[in-house]
Design a protein around this motif. Structure first.
Motif, PDB file in Angstrom:
ATOM      1  N   ASP A  99       0.850  -1.187   0.000  1.00 38.04           N
ATOM      2  CA  ASP A  99       0.000   0.000   0.000  1.00 38.04           C
ATOM      3  C   ASP A  99       0.886   1.237   0.000  1.00 38.04           C
ATOM      4  O   ASP A  99       1.925   1.265   0.671  1.00 38.04           O
ATOM      5  N   SER A 100       0.495   2.245  -0.745  1.00 37.96           N
ATOM      6  CA  SER A 100       1.230   3.511  -0.737  1.00 37.96           C
ATOM      7  C   SER A 100       0.255   4.658  -0.927  1.00 37.96           C
ATOM      8  O   SER A 100      -0.796   4.500  -1.554  1.00 37.96           O
ATOM      9  N   PRO A 101       0.563   5.827  -0.383  1.00 36.02           N
ATOM     10  CA  PRO A 101      -0.373   6.946  -0.434  1.00 36.02           C
ATOM     11  C   PRO A 101      -0.417   7.602  -1.804  1.00 36.02           C
ATOM     12  O   PRO A 101       0.593   7.687  -2.505  1.00 36.02           O
ATOM     13  N   ARG A 102      -1.584   8.065  -2.170  1.00 33.72           N
ATOM     14  CA  ARG A 102      -1.732   8.815  -3.413  1.00 33.72           C
ATOM     15  C   ARG A 102      -1.242  10.248  -3.239  1.00 33.72           C
ATOM     16  O   ARG A 102      -0.682  10.851  -4.150  1.00 33.72           O
ATOM     17  N   PHE A 103      -1.477  10.830  -2.064  1.00 30.33           N
ATOM     18  CA  PHE A 103      -1.116  12.232  -1.811  1.00 30.33           C
ATOM     19  C   PHE A 103       0.014  12.315  -0.794  1.00 30.33           C
ATOM     20  O   PHE A 103       0.004  11.614   0.216  1.00 30.33           O
ATOM     21  N   ASP A 104       0.983  13.186  -1.048  1.00 38.63           N
ATOM     22  CA  ASP A 104       2.072  13.385  -0.097  1.00 38.63           C
ATOM     23  C   ASP A 104       1.571  14.072   1.170  1.00 38.63           C
ATOM     24  O   ASP A 104       2.025  13.767   2.269  1.00 38.63           O
ATOM     25  N   TYR A 105       0.684  15.039   1.018  1.00 42.74           N
ATOM     26  CA  TYR A 105       0.170  15.801   2.155  1.00 42.74           C
ATOM     27  C   TYR A 105      -1.193  15.232   2.529  1.00 42.74           C
ATOM     28  O   TYR A 105      -2.148  15.332   1.773  1.00 42.74           O
ATOM     29  N   ARG A 106      -1.266  14.604   3.697  1.00 48.57           N
ATOM     30  CA  ARG A 106      -2.513  14.032   4.182  1.00 48.57           C
ATOM     31  C   ARG A 106      -2.764  14.599   5.573  1.00 48.57           C
ATOM     32  O   ARG A 106      -2.400  14.007   6.582  1.00 48.57           O
ATOM     33  N   GLY A 107      -3.347  15.789   5.595  1.00 53.08           N
ATOM     34  CA  GLY A 107      -3.411  16.527   6.845  1.00 53.08           C
ATOM     35  C   GLY A 107      -4.814  16.708   7.389  1.00 53.08           C
ATOM     36  O   GLY A 107      -5.797  16.613   6.663  1.00 53.08           O
TER      37      GLY A 107
END
Length: 407
Positions: free
Chosen positions: A212-220
């Protein structure tokens, strides 16, 4: 109210009597999106890497069959196919943030055992797979991502290599909570986790490989403390003053920060920010810039870092509404205002100061008005330059989608 306050009948609802249903709806919508995204992952047997839509900014690869087992299978079958689990052993690698390590052991405490030979015991390896040779090089996992594998009774959960300047892998923390959720835990409410009565390993079958890896770098996540919300006093570094004149010490509320930080990590966020406030009384006494307040912020940020998160302060430049702790006096010359920005950012970002990781700010002089456009742009540029060049930090800005904000 009882659930929101985790059994603590103190500050927020008494101090802030406005209804809390808007916050509840926001959390409900956020959690519903997370649940839907999780269901999409678990319902898919194979998926092209990174293609899954996700409202929270993470997609998933699922490699291998996510099969289930029936309740009447034998104990030997359970050992192979992963059904009900009666015991776990846990090993922690150097990737895992320290607060996550403590939390994982606490959650699994009722099932911890030294019985390695039981067919219904699994061995969980968080942040390091080298002892069981389950494969997976952190350097080959996409940035911010994780890999969960199982072979026999061994389950390994590792993350990508730590981000630049970071000691721990937030991906490894996300992996740890993914394992907990697959076993039956849930982290739906920011102030209360759900613990299963029985660990069910049917979602972690032998041979499983989940990438699994995130689509967005900023997940705030932004907590808008300019509105009357839970945790406001805690996040301002302030004691909570009740209508009857009694006071709830800041230290007595501090444990709630850990539950919120854990909720963020469990739901794959990497940043948290809140608006810093001021009051006439704080200004008059000097407490708004006191070493006590600064030290409490530094303590909050140390805990934030212990979970692998980054925490930021939302400080308006010149926006003076809703008690936001704005940085400048707009009646002064531009050069003087820039110096005020420099002093405030040093107070907020320096390691010996409040030790925030980044700053967020507002455009305009209020939600509906702005001053001279050239002056506003000069102040915005000053915030970005001082944060980056003098503190190595990022600055973010947002603009209300209202009226009167165009130049």
């Amino acid at each position: 109210a009882r659930t929101l306050h985790h059994g603590r009948s103190t500050a927020s609802m008494v101090i802030w009597p406005r209804p809390l249903f808007l916050l509840c709806l926001a959390f409900q919508a956020c959690c519903a999106a997370m649940i839907a995204d999780k269901a999409q992952v678990l319902a898919t047997s194979e998926r092209t890497h990174g293609s899954g839509a996700s409202s929270m900014g993470h997609g998933a690869d699922v490699q291998g069959s996510l099969s289930t087992v029936s309740a009447d299978e034998s104990a030997s079958d359970l050992a192979t196919v992963a059904g009900h689990i009666t015991g776990v052993t846990v090993s922690i690698g150097s990737q895992l943030p320290p607060a996550v390590s403590v939390a994982v052991r606490r959650h699994l405490g009722p099932w911890l055992t030294a019985m390695n030979s039981s067919p219904t015991t699994i061995h969980l390896h968080f942040g390091d797979c080298s002892l069981v040779s389950l494969g997976g090089d952190p350097g080959e996992i996409p940035a911010g991502g994780f890999l969960i594998t199982r072979r026999g009774q061994d389950v390994c959960a590792i993350g990508s290599s730590p981000a630049r300047g970071q000691k721990y892998s937030l991906g490894a923390a996300h992996a740890a909570y993914e394992v907990l959720e697959l076993l039956g835990f849930a982290f739906l409410h920011p102030l209360e986790a759900i613990t299963p009565t029985v660990l069910n390993g049917s979602s972690i079958p032998d041979g499983m490989r989940l990438l699994d890896s995130p689509r967005f770098d900023y997940r705030g996540f932004h907590l808008h403390t300019e509105h009357p919300l839970e945790l406001t006093e805690l996040l301002q570094g302030s004691d909570a003053l009740l209508p009857n004149g009694s006071r709830v010490p800041w230290e007595d509320m501090f444990h709630e920060a850990a539950t919120v930080f854990e909720w963020l990590v469990a739901n794959r966020q990497n940043r948290f920010e809140w608006v810093l406030l001021t009051t006439p009384a704080w200004e008059a006494s000097g407490w708004v810039v006191s070493s006590e307040r600064q030290g409490r912020f530094r303590t909050l940020n140390a805990l934030c870092h212990a979970y692998g998160l980054q925490c930021g302060a939302d400080v308006p430049i010149a926006d003076i509404q809703q008690r936001g702790w704005h940085m400048v006096d707009t009646s002064l010359p531009v050069a003087t205002m820039i110096e005020q920005i420099r002093q405030r950012l040093h107070w907020l970002l320096s390691p010996e100061g409040a030790a925030f990781d980044f700053v967020s700010t507002e455009s305009g002089f209020s939600e509906f008005t702005h001053g001279n456009c050239s002056v506003m742009l000069a102040l915005i540029s000053a915030v970005a330059d001082i944060a980056e060049l003098e503190h190595g930090a990022k600055a973010y800005i947002k603009c209300h989608a209202s009226t009167g904000q165009t130049c």
